[in-house]
Design a protein around this motif. Structure first.
Motif, PDB file in Angstrom:
ATOM      1  N   PRO A   1       6.626  -1.713  17.265  1.00  0.00           N
ATOM      2  CA  PRO A   1       5.413  -1.521  18.073  1.00  0.00           C
ATOM      3  C   PRO A   1       4.849  -0.108  18.049  1.00  0.00           C
ATOM      4  O   PRO A   1       3.623   0.074  18.101  1.00  0.00           O
ATOM      5  CB  PRO A   1       5.878  -1.907  19.486  1.00  0.00           C
ATOM      6  N   THR A   2       5.721   0.910  17.966  1.00  0.00           N
ATOM      7  CA  THR A   2       5.207   2.283  18.036  1.00  0.00           C
ATOM      8  C   THR A   2       4.431   2.703  16.799  1.00  0.00           C
ATOM      9  O   THR A   2       3.773   3.755  16.811  1.00  0.00           O
ATOM     10  CB  THR A   2       6.346   3.294  18.286  1.00  0.00           C
ATOM     11  N   LEU A   3       4.460   1.905  15.741  1.00  0.00           N
ATOM     12  CA  LEU A   3       3.626   2.214  14.580  1.00  0.00           C
ATOM     13  C   LEU A   3       2.144   2.068  14.925  1.00  0.00           C
ATOM     14  O   LEU A   3       1.290   2.630  14.255  1.00  0.00           O
ATOM     15  CB  LEU A   3       4.001   1.324  13.396  1.00  0.00           C
ATOM     16  N   ARG A   4       1.863   1.290  15.979  1.00  0.00           N
ATOM     17  CA  ARG A   4       0.495   1.181  16.501  1.00  0.00           C
ATOM     18  C   ARG A   4       0.481   1.807  17.895  1.00  0.00           C
ATOM     19  O   ARG A   4       0.170   1.161  18.883  1.00  0.00           O
ATOM     20  CB  ARG A   4       0.033  -0.277  16.542  1.00  0.00           C
ATOM     21  N   LEU A   5       0.802   3.075  17.958  1.00  0.00           N
ATOM     22  CA  LEU A   5       1.009   3.746  19.236  1.00  0.00           C
ATOM     23  C   LEU A   5      -0.246   3.733  20.105  1.00  0.00           C
ATOM     24  O   LEU A   5      -0.174   3.449  21.308  1.00  0.00           O
ATOM     25  CB  LEU A   5       1.464   5.184  18.989  1.00  0.00           C
ATOM     26  N   LYS A   6      -1.385   4.034  19.533  1.00  0.00           N
ATOM     27  CA  LYS A   6      -2.624   4.062  20.306  1.00  0.00           C
ATOM     28  C   LYS A   6      -2.886   2.710  20.952  1.00  0.00           C
ATOM     29  O   LYS A   6      -3.226   2.625  22.151  1.00  0.00           O
ATOM     30  CB  LYS A   6      -3.797   4.450  19.400  1.00  0.00           C
ATOM     31  N   GLU A   7      -2.732   1.649  20.160  1.00  0.00           N
ATOM     32  CA  GLU A   7      -2.971   0.303  20.680  1.00  0.00           C
ATOM     33  C   GLU A   7      -1.917  -0.074  21.728  1.00  0.00           C
ATOM     34  O   GLU A   7      -2.232  -0.692  22.757  1.00  0.00           O
ATOM     35  CB  GLU A   7      -2.953  -0.715  19.535  1.00  0.00           C
ATOM     36  N   LEU A   8      -0.681   0.307  21.468  1.00  0.00           N
ATOM     37  CA  LEU A   8       0.406   0.002  22.398  1.00  0.00           C
ATOM     38  C   LEU A   8       0.166   0.642  23.759  1.00  0.00           C
ATOM     39  O   LEU A   8       0.289  -0.026  24.806  1.00  0.00           O
ATOM     40  CB  LEU A   8       1.728   0.492  21.809  1.00  0.00           C
ATOM     41  N   ILE A   9      -0.191   1.906  23.770  1.00  0.00           N
ATOM     42  CA  ILE A   9      -0.439   2.615  25.030  1.00  0.00           C
ATOM     43  C   ILE A   9      -1.624   2.006  25.767  1.00  0.00           C
ATOM     44  O   ILE A   9      -1.591   1.813  26.987  1.00  0.00           O
ATOM     45  CB  ILE A   9      -0.676   4.119  24.779  1.00  0.00           C
TER      46      ILE A   9
ATOM     47  N   ARG B   1       5.762  13.967  16.070  1.00  0.00           N
ATOM     48  CA  ARG B   1       5.640  14.651  17.357  1.00  0.00           C
ATOM     49  C   ARG B   1       6.444  13.873  18.395  1.00  0.00           C
ATOM     50  O   ARG B   1       6.803  12.708  18.175  1.00  0.00           O
ATOM     51  CB  ARG B   1       4.180  14.749  17.818  1.00  0.00           C
ATOM     52  N   GLU B   2       6.705  14.502  19.523  1.00  0.00           N
ATOM     53  CA  GLU B   2       7.333  13.797  20.625  1.00  0.00           C
ATOM     54  C   GLU B   2       6.305  12.864  21.271  1.00  0.00           C
ATOM     55  O   GLU B   2       5.192  13.295  21.577  1.00  0.00           O
ATOM     56  CB  GLU B   2       7.881  14.776  21.663  1.00  0.00           C
TER      57      GLU B   2
ATOM     58  N   GLY C   1      13.210   3.217  17.829  1.00  0.00           N
ATOM     59  CA  GLY C   1      13.355   4.599  18.251  1.00  0.00           C
ATOM     60  C   GLY C   1      12.917   5.643  17.242  1.00  0.00           C
ATOM     61  O   GLY C   1      13.184   6.837  17.418  1.00  0.00           O
ATOM     62  N   LEU C   2      12.208   5.222  16.211  1.00  0.00           N
ATOM     63  CA  LEU C   2      11.793   6.158  15.162  1.00  0.00           C
ATOM     64  C   LEU C   2      10.317   6.547  15.274  1.00  0.00           C
ATOM     65  O   LEU C   2       9.745   7.114  14.349  1.00  0.00           O
ATOM     66  CB  LEU C   2      12.078   5.555  13.780  1.00  0.00           C
TER      67      LEU C   2
ATOM     68  N   GLU D   1      19.760  10.762  14.224  1.00  0.00           N
ATOM     69  CA  GLU D   1      19.648  11.777  15.268  1.00  0.00           C
ATOM     70  C   GLU D   1      18.275  11.740  15.927  1.00  0.00           C
ATOM     71  O   GLU D   1      18.149  11.964  17.142  1.00  0.00           O
ATOM     72  CB  GLU D   1      19.922  13.163  14.695  1.00  0.00           C
ATOM     73  N   ALA D   2      17.242  11.439  15.146  1.00  0.00           N
ATOM     74  CA  ALA D   2      15.889  11.341  15.706  1.00  0.00           C
ATOM     75  C   ALA D   2      15.814  10.217  16.724  1.00  0.00           C
ATOM     76  O   ALA D   2      15.160  10.343  17.770  1.00  0.00           O
ATOM     77  CB  ALA D   2      14.879  11.118  14.591  1.00  0.00           C
TER      78      ALA D   2
END
Length: 219
Positions: free
Chosen positions: A91-99, A128-129, A120-121, A167-168
């Motif tokens: 899901p985080t690959l589409r971070l803008k849409e997810l948020i 960026r964080e 978690g990647l 580690e990331a």
């Protein structure tokens, strides 16, 4: 795109259809926004292409933000006990849409818990964080730990970023603790020995994180 898992083991059904097959008063609403993933885990259902294509979670095209919101509004909020962002992709690959959709869920379904299932990647993907982006939007984040060492992790996940992925992922979990009430790390039972599970449990304890051993879903 939006489904309900009817039982452990992962038989996914459209929400309306799920109402016909059991008498559970409330159920989890599972939302997939992409099939794309930056891992290629050896135990993932993506490896079973025929099964993946037949699953309701599999997307033929990525939905827009408006399409996702429209689908969410079709579901009676009184029957939802949790909204979970998951799927065959990350899901985080589409971070803008997810948020954006998480904000919408919190506005339209106040009081209903939200959860993100992630590898978690996302911080490696976006360079960026990203943990602060989820402040006030997530109640639970479930992160795939998968292994006790970077070498074993890479062997199992085949993450596109190589050994640094491990580690990331752990740093992402620690970052999320500042913004999300519950942070859980998970491993799959059938690819890990009892000794490996205990090593993972120790890693989580050292970082004040919760470990969940999840059953393998092969259907």
């Amino acid at each position: 795109m939006i489904v309900y898992a009817t039982h452990k083991g992962g038989k996914y059904l459209p929400f309306e259809e799920s109402l016909k097959v059991d008498n559970v008063s409330k159920r989890g609403l599972y939302v997939n926004i992409t099939n794309r993933c930056n891992c290629d885990c050896v135990f993932c259902l993506r490896q079973k292409k025929k099964m993946a294509e037949q699953s309701t979670l599999w997307l033929k095209t990525e939905p827009t933000i408006d399409e996702i919101k429209s689908e969410l509004l079709k579901v009676p909020s009184s029957l939802i006990n949790e909204v979970v962002f998951c799927g065959f992709g990350e899901p985080t690959l589409r971070l803008k849409e997810l948020i954006s959709v998480l904000k919408f869920v919190k506005e339209k379904f106040p009081g209903i818990p939200t959860r993100l299932n992630t590898n978690g990647l996302g911080e490696l993907a976006h360079v960026r964080e990203i943990a602060a982006d989820f402040a006030g939007l997530l109640d639970v984040v479930s992160i795939s730990l998968n292994a006790s060492t970077a070498e074993r992790y890479l062997k199992l996940t085949r993450a596109e970023y190589g050994l640094k992925s491990y580690e990331a992922m752990l740093k992402f979990a620690e970052h999320m603790k500042a913004y999300v009430p519950k942070v859980v790390l998970t491993i799959v039972d059938h690819v890990n020995s009892p000794e490996e599970i205990e090593r993972c449990r120790k890693i989580c304890a050292e970082r004040n994180l919760t470990l969940r051993v999840r059953p393998y879903e092969d259907s």
